[in-house]
Design an enzyme around this catalytic site. Structure first.
Site, mmCIF file in Angstrom:
data_model
loop_
_atom_site.group_PDB
_atom_site.id
_atom_site.type_symbol
_atom_site.label_atom_id
_atom_site.label_comp_id
_atom_site.label_asym_id
_atom_site.label_seq_id
_atom_site.Cartn_x
_atom_site.Cartn_y
_atom_site.Cartn_z
ATOM 1 N N LYS A 39 47.003 47.855 38.601
ATOM 2 C CA LYS A 39 47.852 47.009 37.754
ATOM 3 C C LYS A 39 47.024 46.432 36.598
ATOM 4 O O LYS A 39 45.794 46.493 36.626
ATOM 5 C CB LYS A 39 48.450 45.888 38.606
ATOM 6 C CG LYS A 39 47.408 44.929 39.180
ATOM 7 C CD LYS A 39 48.001 44.037 40.260
ATOM 8 C CE LYS A 39 46.954 43.057 40.776
ATOM 9 N NZ LYS A 39 47.380 42.407 42.020
ATOM 10 N N ARG A 135 54.367 33.309 47.900
ATOM 11 C CA ARG A 135 54.696 33.891 46.598
ATOM 12 C C ARG A 135 55.878 34.822 46.834
ATOM 13 O O ARG A 135 56.974 34.347 47.071
ATOM 14 C CB ARG A 135 53.455 34.601 46.025
ATOM 15 C CG ARG A 135 53.512 34.833 44.545
ATOM 16 C CD ARG A 135 52.210 35.392 43.979
ATOM 17 N NE ARG A 135 51.789 36.649 44.600
ATOM 18 C CZ ARG A 135 50.718 37.355 44.227
ATOM 19 N NH1 ARG A 135 49.946 36.915 43.260
ATOM 20 N NH2 ARG A 135 50.406 38.481 44.825
ATOM 21 N N TYR A 261 28.794 24.990 16.416
ATOM 22 C CA TYR A 261 29.811 23.955 16.245
ATOM 23 C C TYR A 261 29.483 22.722 17.082
ATOM 24 O O TYR A 261 29.067 22.836 18.228
ATOM 25 C CB TYR A 261 31.190 24.470 16.676
ATOM 26 C CG TYR A 261 31.835 25.390 15.667
ATOM 27 C CD1 TYR A 261 32.255 24.896 14.433
ATOM 28 C CD2 TYR A 261 32.013 26.728 15.946
ATOM 29 C CE1 TYR A 261 32.852 25.740 13.501
ATOM 30 C CE2 TYR A 261 32.609 27.572 15.028
ATOM 31 C CZ TYR A 261 33.024 27.072 13.805
ATOM 32 O OH TYR A 261 33.615 27.906 12.892
ATOM 33 N N MET A 309 34.145 32.038 17.508
ATOM 34 C CA MET A 309 35.207 33.024 17.653
ATOM 35 C C MET A 309 34.656 34.443 17.713
ATOM 36 O O MET A 309 35.085 35.258 18.518
ATOM 37 C CB MET A 309 36.203 32.919 16.491
ATOM 38 C CG MET A 309 37.398 33.844 16.646
ATOM 39 S SD MET A 309 38.520 33.774 15.259
ATOM 40 C CE MET A 309 39.254 32.168 15.463
HETATM 41 C C1 LIG Z 1 46.433 42.643 43.075
HETATM 42 C C2 LIG Z 1 46.877 42.897 44.451
HETATM 43 C C3 LIG Z 1 46.049 43.578 45.358
HETATM 44 C C4 LIG Z 1 44.607 43.924 45.059
HETATM 45 O O1 LIG Z 1 43.827 42.747 45.179
HETATM 46 P P1 LIG Z 1 42.252 42.736 44.922
HETATM 47 O O2 LIG Z 1 41.857 41.353 45.265
HETATM 48 O O3 LIG Z 1 42.055 43.042 43.485
HETATM 49 O O4 LIG Z 1 41.671 43.768 45.812
HETATM 50 C C5 LIG Z 1 46.582 43.897 46.603
HETATM 51 N N1 LIG Z 1 47.843 43.542 46.928
HETATM 52 C C6 LIG Z 1 48.659 42.848 46.087
HETATM 53 C C7 LIG Z 1 50.029 42.475 46.528
HETATM 54 C C8 LIG Z 1 48.196 42.501 44.832
HETATM 55 O O5 LIG Z 1 48.988 41.809 44.003
#
Ligand SMILES: *Cc1c(COP(=O)(O)O)cnc(C)c1O
Length: 376
Positions: A39, A135, A261, A309
């Site tokens: 992702k 969640r 800065y 920046m």
């Molecule tokens: C992002 C995610 C993972 C992977 O988690 P890591 O800590 O990056 O290994 C696994 N399961 C779900 C539901 C996630 O959202």
């Protein structure tokens, strides 16, 4: 010219490291199948470009339907789990058409089947249990009824998953509690999946049939960082992302001169300073605490004054020779300067820095002798 091309930060991605880290995930979670989590553009590493390095995965996991469609369009035909599932009827149709495995985590998703004609039925789905993360997911008591409902819709329940809130804190007992809830809730006949990277590294009792490594594939350690993590805490992962920026000036400052800065840094003696062409505009955190380092060759040198920046100043008085202009300075991704350390310096996590950094990306495969230059 694209937004990335006119930056002088270089982000170099090592495909061999990703391949190696996947092998580590396999060794650690003996016998479990692997959802490689890609992702957020593979945590900033370029999801489509790193797929070949993850060829040994059993399946992939993405956050949303668009990400799933993108990797299908790139020709990937392994199973793809959509962690957030679908949240519109269009996305439900897309899941069917592209053969994605959505996560079912909310009753509204089941209502969406009413009156929708799918051109292709869903190949299957995974049902999410909220074992304590609070969640996404159903409370354990709802699970049997939800599974029955899903099956009545003609959708196979391929598995059940849950997600840990605190697996990164090794001694946190909430993980035990979540694991107990998940064991009680999930039932025979469907696959189960609970472990993220932190659990893969620390909890053999949580492997089940599938594991879901994300961060560890990219060579960062999800466990809470502390300086000088001991050998047995060393996950033996290889950082996949190296971030460099050029030296754009070298200056001799005098004792009493101030840097940057706010004039927050005052030279205690005559100081040789290299100005490096990267800053918070590139996604490098402005909030780094004093003493945060970059690497010049194999030497760690400290950032002084505030990060601007598009530049930062580093004290190179300790070096016997000054770097030439344009010399690449490593911001993270060196064995002696891991992204975990920088994240700790700004009280965040490696995940956020990897996703936030911007620059020209290139992908390398030392093993295959392939050097792929930046695209777009
Ligand atoms: C992002 C995610 C993972 C992977 O988690 P890591 O800590 O990056 O290994 C696994 N399961 C779900 C539901 C996630 O959202």
């Amino acid at each position: 010219m694209s937004e990335r091309e006119n930056r002088q930060v270089n982000i170099s991605i090592d495909l061999a490291a990703i391949r190696y880290n996947l092998k580590r995930a396999r060794e650690l979670s003996v016998g479990a199948k692997i959802f490689s989590v890609i992702k957020a553009d593979a945590y900033g590493h370029g999801a489509l470009r790193i797929l070949p390095a993850l060829a040994d995965s059993d399946a992939f996991a993405v956050a949303n339907v668009s990400e799933g469609l993108a990797i299908r369009n790139a020709g990937q035909d392994k199973p793809v789990l959509v962690l957030q599932g679908f949240h519109s009827t269009q996305q439900l149709r897309d899941c069917g058409r592209a053969g994605l495995w959505p996560v079912i985590h909310h009753r509204e998703q089941l209502n969406m089947f009413d009156g929708v004609k799918l051109t292709a039925p869903l190949a299957g789905c995974w049902v999410k249990v909220d074992s304590g993360m609070g969640r996404l997911g159903f409370k354990p008591a709802e699970i049997p009824q939800i599974c029955t409902h899903v099956r009545q819709l003609g959708v196979p329940v391929l598995g059940m998953l849950t997600h840990y809130a605190s697996a990164d804190r090794v001694a946190d007992i909430s993980t035990d509690r979540q694991l107990r809830v998940f064991r009680k809730t999930s039932h025979a006949g469907v696959d189960r999946s609970a472990s993220n990277s932190a659990a893969i590294l620390t909890r053999r009792d949580s492997d089940f049939e599938w594991v879901r490594p994300g961060l560890m594939l990219y060579g960062a350690d999800p466990r809470e960082y502390h300086p000088g993590m001991s050998d047995n805490e060393d996950a033996a992962l290889q950082p996949a992302m190296r971030v460099t920026a050029p030296v754009i000036a070298v200056r001799e400052l005098k004792r009493g001169d101030r840097v940057g800065y706010g004039g927050t840094y005052e030279c205690k003696e005559n100081t040789r300073v290299a100005i490096v062409g990267a800053g918070y505009g590139d996604g490098y955190p402005r909030a780094v605490s004093p003493g945060t380092c970059v690497m010049l060759g194999n030497r760690r040198v400290p950032i002084i004054g505030r990060v601007s920046m598009d530049s930062m100043s580093v004290d190179i008085s300790a070096l016997s020779v000054s770097p030439p202009l344009d010399y690449p300075v490593t911001l993270w991704g060196h064995d002696s300067l891991r992204v975990d350390e920088i994240a700790d310096r700004v009280s965040t996590i490696a995940y956020e820095l990897l996703c936030s950094i911007r620059g020209k990306r290139s992908w390398h495969d030392p093993a295959a002798g392939i050097n792929v230059r930046a695209l777009k």
